[in-house]
Structures are given as structure tokens and as C-alpha cells.
Design a protein around this motif. Structure first.
Motif, PDB file in Angstrom:
ATOM      1  N   VAL A  98       0.863  -1.182   0.000  1.00 50.98           N
ATOM      2  CA  VAL A  98       0.000   0.000   0.000  1.00 50.98           C
ATOM      3  C   VAL A  98       0.898   1.230   0.000  1.00 50.98           C
ATOM      4  O   VAL A  98       1.795   1.340   0.832  1.00 50.98           O
ATOM      5  N   VAL A  99       0.653   2.132  -0.943  1.00 52.30           N
ATOM      6  CA  VAL A  99       1.385   3.392  -1.021  1.00 52.30           C
ATOM      7  C   VAL A  99       0.440   4.492  -0.538  1.00 52.30           C
ATOM      8  O   VAL A  99      -0.661   4.633  -1.065  1.00 52.30           O
ATOM      9  N   VAL A 100       0.862   5.257   0.456  1.00 51.76           N
ATOM     10  CA  VAL A 100       0.035   6.314   1.039  1.00 51.76           C
ATOM     11  C   VAL A 100       0.524   7.659   0.513  1.00 51.76           C
ATOM     12  O   VAL A 100       1.713   7.966   0.616  1.00 51.76           O
ATOM     13  N   VAL A 101      -0.414   8.437  -0.071  1.00 50.16           N
ATOM     14  CA  VAL A 101      -0.051   9.748  -0.611  1.00 50.16           C
ATOM     15  C   VAL A 101      -1.138  10.767  -0.297  1.00 50.16           C
ATOM     16  O   VAL A 101      -2.305  10.407  -0.182  1.00 50.16           O
ATOM     17  N   PRO A 102      -0.751  12.043  -0.157  1.00 46.05           N
ATOM     18  CA  PRO A 102      -1.777  13.082  -0.002  1.00 46.05           C
ATOM     19  C   PRO A 102      -2.454  13.342  -1.346  1.00 46.05           C
ATOM     20  O   PRO A 102      -1.829  13.224  -2.400  1.00 46.05           O
ATOM     21  N   LEU A 115       5.020   4.454  -8.028  1.00 48.80           N
ATOM     22  CA  LEU A 115       4.380   3.338  -8.732  1.00 48.80           C
ATOM     23  C   LEU A 115       5.286   2.761  -9.809  1.00 48.80           C
ATOM     24  O   LEU A 115       5.286   1.550 -10.048  1.00 48.80           O
ATOM     25  N   HIS A 116       6.089   3.614 -10.464  1.00 49.41           N
ATOM     26  CA  HIS A 116       7.066   3.100 -11.435  1.00 49.41           C
ATOM     27  C   HIS A 116       8.089   2.217 -10.726  1.00 49.41           C
ATOM     28  O   HIS A 116       8.441   1.156 -11.220  1.00 49.41           O
ATOM     29  N   ALA A 121       4.986  -4.944  -7.653  1.00 48.71           N
ATOM     30  CA  ALA A 121       4.201  -5.344  -6.483  1.00 48.71           C
ATOM     31  C   ALA A 121       2.707  -5.067  -6.643  1.00 48.71           C
ATOM     32  O   ALA A 121       1.928  -5.385  -5.759  1.00 48.71           O
ATOM     33  N   LEU A 122       2.288  -4.480  -7.769  1.00 53.43           N
ATOM     34  CA  LEU A 122       0.882  -4.113  -7.980  1.00 53.43           C
ATOM     35  C   LEU A 122       0.310  -3.389  -6.772  1.00 53.43           C
ATOM     36  O   LEU A 122      -0.607  -3.869  -6.112  1.00 53.43           O
ATOM     37  N   GLY A 147      -2.143   6.239 -17.104  1.00 53.02           N
ATOM     38  CA  GLY A 147      -0.780   5.976 -17.576  1.00 53.02           C
ATOM     39  C   GLY A 147      -0.168   4.711 -17.008  1.00 53.02           C
ATOM     40  O   GLY A 147       0.639   4.053 -17.663  1.00 53.02           O
ATOM     41  N   LEU A 148      -0.559   4.359 -15.792  1.00 53.84           N
ATOM     42  CA  LEU A 148       0.039   3.181 -15.146  1.00 53.84           C
ATOM     43  C   LEU A 148      -0.938   2.013 -15.023  1.00 53.84           C
ATOM     44  O   LEU A 148      -0.656   1.044 -14.331  1.00 53.84           O
TER      45      LEU A 148
END
Length: 196
Positions: A98-102, A115-116, A121-122, A147-148
């Protein structure tokens, strides 16, 4: 996420000066011989480095914990992946992740880069922000997801909580709407998991 799962261990990899868990435990158990400070928050174990950590390679090697173990990497993925050690190896594996971003345009630029770096790891994305996003943020999100090839079910909105933003995570209960978002993140990152 561990609270939403009903049990587990949260392993935070930030040093004491930047820890988000320093005040989160309801019971402190003290440091162990491996260099980790331990605490609990109900059925969840909270584990964080007891001493300074200057680079990701200095994060102590963890002992086996309660399942599930949720690792809060707490470092930029590129910095971790450029190094060596168990944390770098963890990020090189397939998910769940899990990637956490504002929910901001700069946050989404960082997300695209992350993500690149982590596409193997999807990842699932926790997008933290207000209920209603600015048009520029929505446009940036659309560009990143298109794009991704990131499907909408892998982007989970997490509503901004002013109290947590001001005080940080402490021993008070986690707001129900955040637990709901955490449960959605678990479902997205771990499809087919059973609810406790």
C-alpha cells in the motif's frame, strides 16, 4: 490496518525522531535485545526502532511477529531500493503493498514515481484528502491511473482527519471512518481475505 484486521503487528521503520507511533500504544513494553521498542494497542503489537536510524539499511532486522505483519516502510521507496538489507529486499518482492499519498498534485507526482519503482508489487493506493477533491487533483489522478493502468478499485480514498493531523496517532480510539478506509485497503490489497 492492523486494528481493522482485528490483530497483528505494525512494524514501523522510522527512527524515534520521526516515529508516528511514539504515542500510539496503550501499553509500553520497552526495548528488546534486537533494538526494537515494543508496545501494544489492544490486540495490535506496535514495534519501532529503539535507537536512531539514519538510513534504511540501519533499520534493525525484525523478529517474527503476530500475523499479519504490517510494515510501515517510512522511507522514500527509491532510497530504500537503492540500498541493501532486509527492507530493500522486502520492497523488491511482489505485493501486497500500500502506497500512502496526499491528494495533492505534488503528492500524485510522487505517487507516479513510486508506482514506477514498485510496479512489480501491484500496489494499492491510499489517497488521503478531503471528501471533495480539486479538479486539478482529479486530473492528475486520472493521468496517473490511466498511464500506469491502475484500476479504480486499487485507489482507496482516506478522508483527512483534522484531529489526527494536529495531534498524531495517540492512545485514543481510531475514528470509525478511518477504520472503514483501512478495511477497504485490506480488501483491495488482500483480495479474498476473511473479515475477523
Amino acid at each position: 490496518m492492523a486494528t481493522a484486521a482485528g490483530t497483528g503487528t505494525v512494524l514501523e521503520c522510522a527512527g524515534p525522531a520521526t516515529s508516528g507511533l511514539a504515542a500510539a500504544a496503550t501499553a509500553e513494553l520497552g526495548p528488546d535485545a534486537a533494538g526494537w521498542a515494543r508496545g501494544t494497542r489492544g490486540p495490535v503489537a506496535l514495534v519501532r526502532p529503539a535507537g536512531p536510524v539514519r538510513v534504511p539499511g540501519e533499520v534493525p532486522v525484525p523478529a517474527q511477529g503476530q500475523a499479519p505483519v504490517i510494515v510501515d516502510v517510512a522511507w522514500d521507496p527509491g532510497t530504500v531500493l537503492a540500498g541493501t538489507g532486509w527492507l530493500a529486499e522486502l520492497l523488491r518482492r511482489p505485493g501486497p503493498l500500500v502506497v500512502v499519498v496526499p491528494a495533492t498534485v505534488p503528492g500524485l507526482r510522487r505517487l507516479e514515481l513510486s508506482l514506477h519503482q514498485l510496479r512489480h508489487a501491484l500496489p494499492t493506493v491510499a489517497l488521503v484528502g478531503a471528501r471533495h477533491r480539486d479538479r486539478a487533483v482529479n486530473a492528475a489522478l486520472d493521468a496517473v491511473t490511466t498511464g500506469l493502468h491502475l484500476t479504480a478499485d486499487r485507489v482507496v480514498p482516506v478522508l483527512w482527519d483534522a484531529r489526527l493531523a494536529t495531534r498524531g496517532l495517540d492512545s485514543t480510539p481510531i475514528p470509525p471512518r478511518l477504520l472503514h478506509a483501512a478495511d477497504r485497503l485490506l480488501q483491495a490489497a488482500l483480495p479474498g481475505r476473511t473479515t475477523p
